[in-house]
Design a protein around this motif. Structure first.
Motif, short mmCIF file in Angstrom:
data_model
loop_
_atom_site.label_atom_id
_atom_site.label_comp_id
_atom_site.label_asym_id
_atom_site.label_seq_id
_atom_site.Cartn_x
_atom_site.Cartn_y
_atom_site.Cartn_z
N LYS A 115 0.80 -1.22 0.00
CA LYS A 115 0.00 0.00 0.00
C LYS A 115 0.84 1.27 0.00
O LYS A 115 0.32 2.35 -0.23
N ALA A 116 2.12 1.16 0.28
CA ALA A 116 2.98 2.36 0.34
C ALA A 116 4.36 2.00 -0.18
O ALA A 116 4.92 0.95 0.16
N VAL A 117 4.89 2.90 -0.99
CA VAL A 117 6.23 2.67 -1.52
C VAL A 117 7.29 2.82 -0.43
O VAL A 117 8.28 2.09 -0.40
N ILE A 118 7.09 3.76 0.48
CA ILE A 118 8.04 3.98 1.57
C ILE A 118 7.32 3.90 2.89
O ILE A 118 6.09 4.07 2.97
N GLY A 119 8.06 3.66 3.92
CA GLY A 119 7.50 3.60 5.26
C GLY A 119 8.59 3.26 6.26
O GLY A 119 9.70 2.83 5.89
N GLY A 120 8.29 3.45 7.52
CA GLY A 120 9.26 3.14 8.56
C GLY A 120 9.26 1.67 8.90
O GLY A 120 8.47 0.88 8.37
N VAL A 121 10.17 1.30 9.79
CA VAL A 121 10.22 -0.08 10.25
C VAL A 121 8.97 -0.39 11.05
O VAL A 121 8.28 0.51 11.55
N ARG A 122 8.66 -1.66 11.17
CA ARG A 122 7.47 -2.07 11.93
C ARG A 122 7.64 -1.69 13.40
O ARG A 122 8.70 -1.87 13.99
N GLY A 123 6.55 -1.20 13.97
CA GLY A 123 6.60 -0.77 15.36
C GLY A 123 7.30 0.54 15.58
O GLY A 123 7.80 0.81 16.68
N SER A 124 7.35 1.38 14.55
CA SER A 124 8.09 2.64 14.66
C SER A 124 7.51 3.55 15.74
O SER A 124 8.25 4.28 16.40
N GLY A 125 6.19 3.52 15.93
CA GLY A 125 5.59 4.35 16.97
C GLY A 125 6.09 3.98 18.36
O GLY A 125 6.37 4.85 19.20
N THR A 126 6.22 2.67 18.61
CA THR A 126 6.73 2.21 19.90
C THR A 126 8.19 2.61 20.08
O THR A 126 8.61 3.04 21.16
N TYR A 127 8.96 2.50 19.00
CA TYR A 127 10.37 2.87 19.08
C TYR A 127 10.53 4.35 19.40
O TYR A 127 11.44 4.75 20.15
N LYS A 128 9.68 5.19 18.84
CA LYS A 128 9.77 6.62 19.12
C LYS A 128 9.56 6.91 20.60
O LYS A 128 10.25 7.75 21.19
N ILE A 129 8.60 6.20 21.21
CA ILE A 129 8.35 6.38 22.64
C ILE A 129 9.57 5.94 23.45
O ILE A 129 9.99 6.62 24.40
N LEU A 130 10.16 4.81 23.07
CA LEU A 130 11.33 4.30 23.80
C LEU A 130 12.52 5.24 23.66
O LEU A 130 13.26 5.48 24.62
N TYR A 131 12.72 5.76 22.45
CA TYR A 131 13.84 6.69 22.25
C TYR A 131 13.64 7.98 23.02
O TYR A 131 14.62 8.58 23.50
N PHE A 132 12.40 8.43 23.14
CA PHE A 132 12.13 9.69 23.82
C PHE A 132 12.12 9.54 25.34
O PHE A 132 12.17 10.54 26.05
N PHE A 133 12.09 8.31 25.83
CA PHE A 133 11.98 8.08 27.27
C PHE A 133 13.04 8.80 28.09
O PHE A 133 12.73 9.35 29.16
N PRO A 134 14.34 8.83 27.68
CA PRO A 134 15.33 9.56 28.49
C PRO A 134 14.99 11.02 28.70
O PRO A 134 15.45 11.62 29.69
N GLN A 135 14.22 11.63 27.79
CA GLN A 135 13.86 13.04 27.97
C GLN A 135 12.91 13.24 29.14
O GLN A 135 12.83 14.33 29.69
N VAL A 136 12.21 12.19 29.53
CA VAL A 136 11.30 12.28 30.67
C VAL A 136 12.09 12.33 31.98
O VAL A 136 11.64 12.91 32.97
N LEU A 137 13.26 11.72 31.98
CA LEU A 137 14.10 11.68 33.17
C LEU A 137 14.93 12.96 33.28
O LEU A 137 15.37 13.51 32.27
N SER A 138 15.15 13.42 34.49
CA SER A 138 15.99 14.59 34.70
C SER A 138 17.45 14.21 34.55
O SER A 138 17.83 13.03 34.66
N VAL A 139 18.29 15.20 34.30
CA VAL A 139 19.72 14.96 34.11
C VAL A 139 20.35 14.28 35.34
O VAL A 139 21.13 13.33 35.18
N PRO A 140 20.06 14.70 36.57
CA PRO A 140 20.67 14.00 37.72
C PRO A 140 20.31 12.52 37.78
O PRO A 140 21.17 11.70 38.13
N ILE A 141 19.08 12.17 37.43
CA ILE A 141 18.68 10.76 37.47
C ILE A 141 19.46 9.96 36.44
O ILE A 141 19.97 8.87 36.71
N VAL A 142 19.57 10.50 35.21
CA VAL A 142 20.33 9.82 34.15
C VAL A 142 21.79 9.65 34.57
O VAL A 142 22.39 8.58 34.41
N ALA A 143 22.38 10.71 35.13
CA ALA A 143 23.78 10.64 35.54
C ALA A 143 23.98 9.60 36.64
O ALA A 143 24.96 8.84 36.63
N LEU A 144 23.06 9.54 37.60
CA LEU A 144 23.18 8.55 38.67
C LEU A 144 23.01 7.13 38.14
O LEU A 144 23.72 6.21 38.58
#
Length: 307
Positions: free
Chosen positions: A101-130
């Motif tokens: 149905k489409a010539v181009i498209g992202g990998v399967r489950g791309s919406g879930t991957y975007k959430i996982l990649y964005f997850f570190p932004q939810v954490l504050s810098v001190p938490i990530v550093a610790l």
């Protein structure tokens, strides 16, 4: 408006310009003034020392170590972070297999991957550093435990205690914390590119590599340039200070291998009571930041592409 256009415009600009001058320009000017004094930061008493603080910079070995580490972060952190962000965003939006149905498209489950990649932004810098500090622990950290689990008992680095790799460990944490934001940012930019461009290129025989460098990157160049400047400022500013302050030995060690300019300003001000000298370091940091921004804007200047 016909006879008083400039007075009309000035009336709207007076208040925001006044606020900007008070809260932005004024602190810069005060810092420059204090850099010519011997102010301790704890007393109102001070005297002018001229360029002594700036002359002292040239003989301060710790300062030059901090400059070298900051420049390393400045050169490598934006490259690694933005490259990973572009790669993941391209795979999530364009790099998937062709479907009926489409010539181009992202990998399967791309919406879930975007959430996982964005997850570190939810954490504050001190938490990530610790979290990374615990992972790098040579005795009970996850990394050395993994090496033991796969039979590499002899490979047990002292990640943050080794001057050769300590800065790279801190940089890895900074990349992990920031790459998700650029995945989402570049994904938003790619979703606005007409699909017809990609379809026409693929029908002409172009592969994914060609479509990325001939279509995606040129049309996202303004976004990439902005992200480059932003990452450069993070490498020289609060983000680098927070990660080094929390993760490193000392902090700033071992042997000043992770010392960066913002941390050195903090140490000279609040640990050593040398606020005048610290503001001279801060002025130097300002100059480095302005030079970096000017270079990126100059080298990244190109004809604007519209679609």
């Amino acid at each position: 408006m016909k006879h008083g256009k400039y007075r009309f415009i000035a009336g709207f600009l007076v208040l925001p310009l006044a606020i900007y001058a008070i809260f932005v320009i004024s602190p810069f000017l005060q810092a420059i003034y204090y850099s010519f004094t011997d102010w301790t930061g704890l007393s109102p008493d001070m005297k002018m020392v001229g360029f002594d603080n700036y002359a002292r910079l040239f003989t301060d070995d710790v300062f030059w170590s901090a400059v070298g580490n900051s420049v390393t972060l400045l050169l490598l952190l934006p490259v690694v972070t933005l490259s990973l962000g572009l790669f993941f965003a391209f795979m999530l939006n364009v790099g998937g297999r062709r479907r009926k149905k489409a010539v181009i498209g992202g990998v399967r489950g791309s919406g879930t991957y975007k959430i996982l990649y964005f997850f570190p932004q939810v954490l504050s810098v001190p938490i990530v550093a610790l979290l990374f500090q615990f992972a790098y622990n040579p005795e009970s950290g996850a990394l050395n435990a993994f090496f033991k689990a796969i039979g590499l008992d002899n490979v047990q680095p002292d990640w943050l205690g080794d001057p050769q790799i300590a800065l790279w460990c801190v940089m890895a944490a900074m990349v992990w914390a920031n790459v998700g934001f650029y995945v989402v940012l570049f994904s938003a930019g790619m979703s606005s590119i007409p699909k017809d461009f990609y379809e026409a290129a693929l029908l002409d025989g172009a592969n994914r590599f060609n479509t990325f460098f001939r279509i995606t990157l040129p049309l996202l160049w303004d976004t990439v340039q902005t992200g480059w400047i932003y990452m450069g400022i993070l490498a020289l500013d609060v983000s680098a200070f927070a990660f080094v302050q929390i993760m490193s030995v000392g902090p700033g060690g071992p042997d000043y291998s992770t010392e960066v300019l913002p941390l050195y300003v903090y140490q000279k001000t609040f640990r050593d009571g040398q606020a005048g000298y610290a503001t001279a370091i801060g002025v130097s940091l300002l100059i480095v930041t302005l030079i970096f921004s000017a270079i990126v804007m100059r080298l990244g200047r190109r004809e604007r592409l519209e679609f």
